[in-house]
Write an enzyme that holds these catalytic residues in place. Structure first.
Site, PDB file in Angstrom:
ATOM      1  N   LYS A 153       0.823  -1.218   0.000  1.00 23.65           N
ATOM      2  CA  LYS A 153       0.000   0.000   0.000  1.00 23.65           C
ATOM      3  C   LYS A 153       0.854   1.265   0.000  1.00 23.65           C
ATOM      4  O   LYS A 153       0.592   2.217  -0.742  1.00 23.65           O
ATOM      5  CB  LYS A 153      -0.949  -0.014   1.192  1.00 23.65           C
ATOM      6  CG  LYS A 153      -2.038  -1.091   1.128  1.00 23.65           C
ATOM      7  CD  LYS A 153      -2.955  -0.984   2.322  1.00 23.65           C
ATOM      8  CE  LYS A 153      -4.108  -1.989   2.231  1.00 23.65           C
ATOM      9  NZ  LYS A 153      -3.626  -3.385   2.335  1.00 23.65           N
ATOM     10  N   SER A 232      10.739   3.126   6.364  1.00 24.39           N
ATOM     11  CA  SER A 232      10.056   1.893   6.737  1.00 24.39           C
ATOM     12  C   SER A 232      10.524   1.379   8.092  1.00 24.39           C
ATOM     13  O   SER A 232       9.908   1.648   9.126  1.00 24.39           O
ATOM     14  CB  SER A 232      10.269   0.846   5.642  1.00 24.39           C
ATOM     15  OG  SER A 232       9.418  -0.253   5.832  1.00 24.39           O
ATOM     16  N   ARG A 233      11.626   0.640   8.134  1.00 24.74           N
ATOM     17  CA  ARG A 233      12.206   0.129   9.377  1.00 24.74           C
ATOM     18  C   ARG A 233      13.714   0.264   9.282  1.00 24.74           C
ATOM     19  O   ARG A 233      14.330  -0.078   8.263  1.00 24.74           O
ATOM     20  CB  ARG A 233      11.807  -1.327   9.626  1.00 24.74           C
ATOM     21  CG  ARG A 233      10.361  -1.520  10.044  1.00 24.74           C
ATOM     22  CD  ARG A 233      10.102  -0.923  11.430  1.00 24.74           C
ATOM     23  NE  ARG A 233       8.726  -1.105  11.878  1.00 24.74           N
ATOM     24  CZ  ARG A 233       7.752  -0.224  11.697  1.00 24.74           C
ATOM     25  NH1 ARG A 233       8.024   0.905  11.038  1.00 24.74           N
ATOM     26  NH2 ARG A 233       6.535  -0.445  12.158  1.00 24.74           N
ATOM     27  N   ASP A 257      14.256   8.186   7.978  1.00 25.12           N
ATOM     28  CA  ASP A 257      13.283   8.489   9.032  1.00 25.12           C
ATOM     29  C   ASP A 257      13.330   7.431  10.122  1.00 25.12           C
ATOM     30  O   ASP A 257      12.660   7.583  11.147  1.00 25.12           O
ATOM     31  CB  ASP A 257      11.869   8.568   8.438  1.00 25.12           C
ATOM     32  CG  ASP A 257      10.839   8.995   9.466  1.00 25.12           C
ATOM     33  OD1 ASP A 257      11.071  10.030  10.129  1.00 25.12           O
ATOM     34  OD2 ASP A 257       9.817   8.301   9.636  1.00 25.12           O
ATOM     35  N   GLU A 262      17.132   2.756  17.014  1.00 23.76           N
ATOM     36  CA  GLU A 262      16.438   3.977  17.414  1.00 23.76           C
ATOM     37  C   GLU A 262      15.744   3.867  18.766  1.00 23.76           C
ATOM     38  O   GLU A 262      15.472   4.882  19.414  1.00 23.76           O
ATOM     39  CB  GLU A 262      15.411   4.383  16.359  1.00 23.76           C
ATOM     40  CG  GLU A 262      14.238   3.430  16.226  1.00 23.76           C
ATOM     41  CD  GLU A 262      13.279   3.846  15.120  1.00 23.76           C
ATOM     42  OE1 GLU A 262      12.081   3.983  15.397  1.00 23.76           O
ATOM     43  OE2 GLU A 262      13.745   4.037  13.970  1.00 23.76           O
ATOM     44  N   HIS A 294      11.488   9.154  13.018  1.00 21.75           N
ATOM     45  CA  HIS A 294      10.365   8.230  12.816  1.00 21.75           C
ATOM     46  C   HIS A 294       9.029   8.983  12.818  1.00 21.75           C
ATOM     47  O   HIS A 294       8.090   8.618  13.525  1.00 21.75           O
ATOM     48  CB  HIS A 294      10.367   7.152  13.905  1.00 21.75           C
ATOM     49  CG  HIS A 294       9.709   5.871  13.457  1.00 21.75           C
ATOM     50  ND1 HIS A 294      10.204   4.623  13.771  1.00 21.75           N
ATOM     51  CD2 HIS A 294       8.609   5.630  12.725  1.00 21.75           C
ATOM     52  CE1 HIS A 294       9.434   3.689  13.259  1.00 21.75           C
ATOM     53  NE2 HIS A 294       8.453   4.284  12.616  1.00 21.75           N
ATOM     54  N   ALA A 296       7.307   9.781   9.802  1.00 24.70           N
ATOM     55  CA  ALA A 296       6.615   9.683   8.515  1.00 24.70           C
ATOM     56  C   ALA A 296       5.124   9.430   8.681  1.00 24.70           C
ATOM     57  O   ALA A 296       4.309   9.954   7.912  1.00 24.70           O
ATOM     58  CB  ALA A 296       7.249   8.585   7.666  1.00 24.70           C
TER      59      ALA A 296
END
Length: 331
Positions: A153, A232-233, A257, A262, A294, A296
């Site tokens: 998606k 994403s990760r 991001d 983290e 992070h 987004a």
């Protein structure tokens, strides 16, 4: 029932507090769930956690001992949860399987455009009334090639924007997305995508199979002047290998991001502390690297949908219902 919500940001708090219907109540905490904070949950049957919560075996066992039986995670990702241990302890675990893909896709493009057009450097200069253009030259993205790793998606939403820029579209995933195909995307092997793309964007879940998908070899396969974006990760990229390539002067820009270590850093104010993570400390010093915390997903639309799904997950648990959001069902 009082639900205890860990790791709640200031902007999220009013949304969460007014979302739960009576007789349910929610208490929001800004601290993140880990071994030190797990005892706070004692006496709470249901807790809600953020993506950077530590839900490994020791924390889950402490929660279970305190009476927690249901965990409602406010994120799509769940790589921070030991699902096997949760099942053994008889705990129900649910996540948010869907929220606005545009929030993340649009932010990925924000990172890409910011590093391509040197926006942060330009803004810093003009604050000092330095209006030179030296070192600020970017590139048109129209006509260039974008490689999308992961075309679910969010990857599809990112691809739609790339199509609007008039870019050549390359994709890589275990299953092809027919919408991306209709937009003109060609699915190719990962190595080919990395070698041919001017911009590479990651939109994959973090699993054992995808951890360090972008390793030293993958980074070396990319163009020297490519742009790399990860919204994403963090664990998808070998951060130490990325630093090594950046030290060689490679890449037009890197927008991150997320970061693989983290937890314990992102979402917190560490401005008065010495950062012991040498890799992250080095990353933020490169002039062609932009690191954000992070954020987004952090739009009114997406956070609202996350909160709504979290409330439904808790209500489903209370009523004994099971939805597609349940990772470990009620025993």
């Amino acid at each position: 029932m009082e639900i205890l919500a860990f790791g709640v940001q200031a902007d999220e708090k009013p949304l969460i507090e007014r979302a739960f219907p009576a007789p349910h109540q929610v208490r929001c905490l800004d601290v993140f769930l880990n071994e030190d904070t797990a005892p706070i949950a004692a006496g709470h049957e249901v807790i809600s956690t953020s993506v950077n919560a530590d839900l490994g075996a020791p924390v889950l066992e402490a929660l279970a001992a305190g009476g927690t039986r249901m965990i409602a995670q406010r994120s799509t990702g769940f790589n921070n949860i030991d699902l096997d241990v949760a099942e053994r302890l008889g705990m129900t675990v649910a996540r948010v399987s869907y929220y606005s893909p545009y929030s993340v896709a649009e932010f990925a493009w924000t990172l890409a455009m910011a590093v391509n057009r040197r926006v942060v450097r330009a803004s810093t200069r003009t604050r000092d009334f330095d209006f030179r253009l030296d070192g600020l030259m970017g590139r048109d993205l129209h006509g260039r090639t974008v490689g999308v790793l992961g075309t679910g998606k969010i990857g599809e939403a990112f691809t739609r924007i790339a199509h609007g820029f008039g870019m050549k579209l390359l994709g890589w995933d275990i299953a092809e997305n027919p919408v991306c195909r209709e937009l003109g995307m060609a699915y190719v092997p990962k190595d080919q995508l990395l070698a041919e793309s001017d911009l590479v964007s990651l939109h994959l879940p973090l699993m054992p199979e995808t951890r360090h998908l972008i390793d030293a070899a993958a980074l070396k396969a990319m163009k020297d002047d490519a742009i790399l974006v990860n919204s994403s990760r963090g664990g998808l990229i070998d951060s130490a290998a990325l630093v090594a390539e950046l030290r060689e002067g490679r890449f037009t820009g890197v927008g991150l991001d997320v970061y693989e270590a983290e937890a314990g850093l992102f979402f917190l104010d560490k401005s008065l502390e010495a950062i012991s993570d040498d890799t992250l400390a080095r990353l933020v010093t490169f002039p062609n690297v932009l690191v954000t915390s992070h954020q987004a997903y952090y739009t009114e639309d997406a956070v609202g949908q996350i909160v709504e799904a979290t409330v439904r997950n808790v209500l489903d648990y209370s009523a004994g219902r099971r939805s597609e959001n349940v990772l470990v069902p009620r025993s």
